[in-house]
Enzyme design. Structure first.
Site, PDB file in Angstrom:
ATOM      1  N   GLU A 467       0.808  -1.218   0.000  1.00  0.00           N
ATOM      2  CA  GLU A 467       0.000   0.000   0.000  1.00  0.00           C
ATOM      3  C   GLU A 467       0.840   1.265   0.000  1.00  0.00           C
ATOM      4  O   GLU A 467       1.738   1.430   0.830  1.00  0.00           O
ATOM      5  CB  GLU A 467      -0.933   0.021   1.219  1.00  0.00           C
ATOM      6  N   LYS A 484      -8.604  -0.598   1.240  1.00  0.00           N
ATOM      7  CA  LYS A 484      -9.631  -0.978   2.208  1.00  0.00           C
ATOM      8  C   LYS A 484     -10.451  -2.099   1.600  1.00  0.00           C
ATOM      9  O   LYS A 484     -11.093  -1.917   0.560  1.00  0.00           O
ATOM     10  CB  LYS A 484     -10.540   0.206   2.554  1.00  0.00           C
TER      11      LYS A 484
END
Length: 673
Positions: A467, A484
């Protein structure tokens, strides 16, 4: 002014050989991966299609114009931005659907019309109409450490920073300087960027040290052209006004200046040796040339690559979203050699297969898991049940329910709840052998932002983060790519595709992603030019060897006079690790979590002399110090969260790291649980 001195050679077939040859001191060296510098600034080429998820959420693509397409900063650089960080003070949250609707109403990207079918920030086009992007790995590897190849090398410039218990901070570097940054308790308003920026704090110190011109830097391949490599720990947020009563067991920031480093371009198959000479670098031109010559000789003596070989070097790559079902890629082994399972309980394993260490040279952009260097025989780690290494299940589920009560009360829209798995794990007698452990993690859990940091006082960071927290190019284009939503991989192609599609359509995941996109847009909006914030990717699927993940991309152009560290100050810690609204949610997190996060949930990467930066969110990461290995893990809690499922997801994420370093079994639990 510094001047870049370079040597470019063929890349050795084993990247680990570069670290061992050039920076053999295991007490201070860094190897980190970074994506290519191919981000498109707002208003330039990006895919027009957002995919079904964006359409269903009512969020137009970047080409949509009109009053509803304005960014959060559309009223000027000095305007107060209405966002989730203040919403909880004026209203209550009644349901996940309501909060998702509010986020979707706000997350409408602005920007100029853009051609469809153009590459995404990761360098790969989106799948047609699917909102699903192929993975773009860390094209470049950077290696850095103290000079051990020449006589009388200068002392390394190492910034080690601690947040003191009373809210003040100390900064120590290798030369023994002490800087008292004063009390931060009167700077509780996280939105007041100017007050914080004017202070003599860590980011101000780094900004001053990075204000250096480098002549000839354009000849260095890749986006990093000299600067600092290191990390910011989560508890550093206390200096930016965020609530935390916890104090990290590790330094809150460590940054190493790189005057001598190596750049491995995996796609081109080249290794570039870089030495920066000048008054501020401590190197004379003669010393720079001496190091380059010594480095080239050392590489030639310690690598097995025949002279003149120039084949591309393969690197770890997650399974592409376009990998054919049933292919070898889609059946990649899971953590520690285990096959991915459809649920945490199905991830049990008996005998653990040995990882495959077969080397494959792949053409550029057809990247497969790399061969590690020659691993030394070591005892097989004892299998541990991850459930025995972390907060008891009942306690974790109780914390999930407590977080949901805060949501019902309107105190937050989303809360990222985490915990830490802790296991005895003494470092090898020869600390250099920690590299073997990192290579095992790198092979079984490849990631775009893989990183290996061996730092003073026995502190080692093993990271496999997928990420991006923040990337800023030299022109001031800032980008964040929050993740997410996570679903496990399975061996059956049809079921694997079903899990991927279900992730994209799940209402809970949609709510999580939309709220964090809104939060990140607000964070970037505080430092971006009016109207420049956009969302070119909304809820695209990234397929890794062990999990599917849902990510979005948020971009903006920094206002004149602001730099990458201003963007860090505005966005730290990453919204995907806090929830929304950030300030209030951090207060809740501080109350619900039982210990510090430490380096986990912070940011790791590089800061460039040219104003560029690339930082990952510190997830899928283990930290060893003082005989303990710490692995942080968790997930976003919304009203639709199931406490049992959240516990299983936490173990699944932790298992991707523990499987390689501890031999842990992801999701293994006590009978009947």
């Amino acid at each position: 002014m510094l001047r870049a001195h370079l040597r470019t050679v063929d890349a050795p077939p084993d990247p680990a050989a570069v670290l061992e040859a050039l920076f053999p001191d295991p007490n201070l060296r860094i190897w980190l991966d970074s994506a290519a510098a191919d981000a498109h600034g707002p208003g330039t080429a990006a895919a027009d299609a957002q995919g079904p998820a964006a359409e269903e959420a009512g969020i137009p693509g970047p080409g949509i114009q009109g009053p509803d397409a304005q960014g959060p900063d559309s009223r000027g650089p000095d305007a107060q931005v209405p966002d989730a960080s203040k919403a909880s003070k004026t209203g209550k949250v009644s349901s996940a659907d309501e909060s998702a609707k509010e986020a979707s109403d706000a997350a409408r990207p602005g920007g100029a019309p853009q051609p469809s079918g153009a590459p995404q920030a990761g360098g790969a086009p989106q799948a047609d109409g699917a909102g699903e992007a192929a993975w773009s790995g860390g094209r470049y590897s950077y290696f850095c450490g103290p000079d051990s190849l020449t006589k009388h090398p200068p002392e390394p410039d190492l910034v080690v920073h601690h947040v003191a218990g009373d809210g003040s901070s100390d900064d120590l570097n290798a030369g023994g300087d002490h800087r008292d940054h004063g009390d931060t308790s009167d700077h509780s308003d996280h939105s007041d960027l100017s007050d914080l920026r004017d202070r003599d704090d860590l980011l101000g110190l780094l900004a001053a040290r990075l204000a250096v011109d480098v002549a000839g830097a354009d000849r260095i391949p890749g986006p990093f052209r000299g600067g600092y490599l290191g990390y910011f720990g989560y508890e550093l947020g206390a200096e930016f006004g965020l609530a935390t009563r916890q104090r990290s067991p590790h330094p809150d920031a460590v940054w190493l200046r790189s005057d001598r480093f190596a750049v491995l371009d995996h796609a081109a198959g080249t290794l570039t040796l870089v030495a920066l000479a000048g008054p501020l670098g401590g190197l004379t031109p003669e010393a720079a040339e001496s190091w380059l010559d010594a480095a080239r000789r050392r590489l030639a003596a310690t690598t097995a690559s025949p002279p003149g070989s120039a084949s591309a070097v393969s690197i770890p790559a997650p399974v592409s979203a376009s990998a054919p079902a049933g292919s070898a890629a889609s059946h990649a082994p899971g953590p520690g050699g285990m096959t991915p399972a459809s649920s945490a309980d199905e991830a049990r394993s008996g005998q653990q297969p040995q990882p495959q260490h077969k080397h494959q040279n792949q053409p550029p952009h057809q990247l497969q898991p790399q061969p590690p260097h020659q691993l030394q025989p070591r005892p097989q780690p004892q299998h541990r049940r991850l459930a025995d290494l972390t907060r008891p299940r009942a306690d974790y589920e109780a914390a999930v329910r407590a977080a949901q009560r805060e949501l019902v009360a309107g105190e937050s829209y989303e809360i990222c709840l985490t915990t830490t798995l802790t296991a005895p794990s003494p470092a090898p007698a020869d600390r250099a052998r920690e590299l073997d452990e990192y290579l095992a993690l790198r092979e079984t859990n490849p990631a775009a932002y893989a990183a290996f940091l061996q730092l003073p006082d026995g502190l080692t960071v093993f990271s496999s983060s997928p990420e991006r927290f923040l990337r800023v190019d030299a022109g001031g284009c800032a980008e964040s790519r929050p993740i997410k939503g996570t679903a496990p991989r399975v061996a059956d192609p049809a079921e694997d595709a079903r899990l991927r599609d279900a992730l994209r359509q799940d209402p809970k995941t949609t709510a999580e992603n939309l709220m964090i996109v809104d939060l990140v847009r607000n964070d970037l909006g505080r430092v971006s030019r009016s109207g420049s914030v956009e969302v070119p990717d909304l809820m695209a699927v990234q397929t890794l060897p062990h999990v599917h993940q849902l990510y979005s991309t948020v971009r903006g152009l920094l206002r004149p006079g602001l730099n990458a560290l201003d963007a860090v100050r505005a966005c730290f810690p990453g919204g995907s690790m806090t929830g929304a609204p950030k300030e209030r949610t951090c207060e809740i997190i501080d109350r619900l979590e039982t210990g510090p996060r430490g380096i986990y949930s912070g940011a790791l990467g590089w800061l460039g002399f040219d104003g560029a930066a690339d930082l990952s969110i510190v997830i899928r990461t283990a930290v060893r110090q003082n005989g303990l290995l710490r692995i942080g893990s968790g997930g976003a809690i919304v009203l639709g969260s199931d406490p049992n499922a959240e516990y299983r997801e936490m173990l699944l994420k932790a298992g991707s790291v523990a499987g390689a370093l501890l031999g842990g079994q992801p999701g293994s639990q006590a009978p009947g649980t």
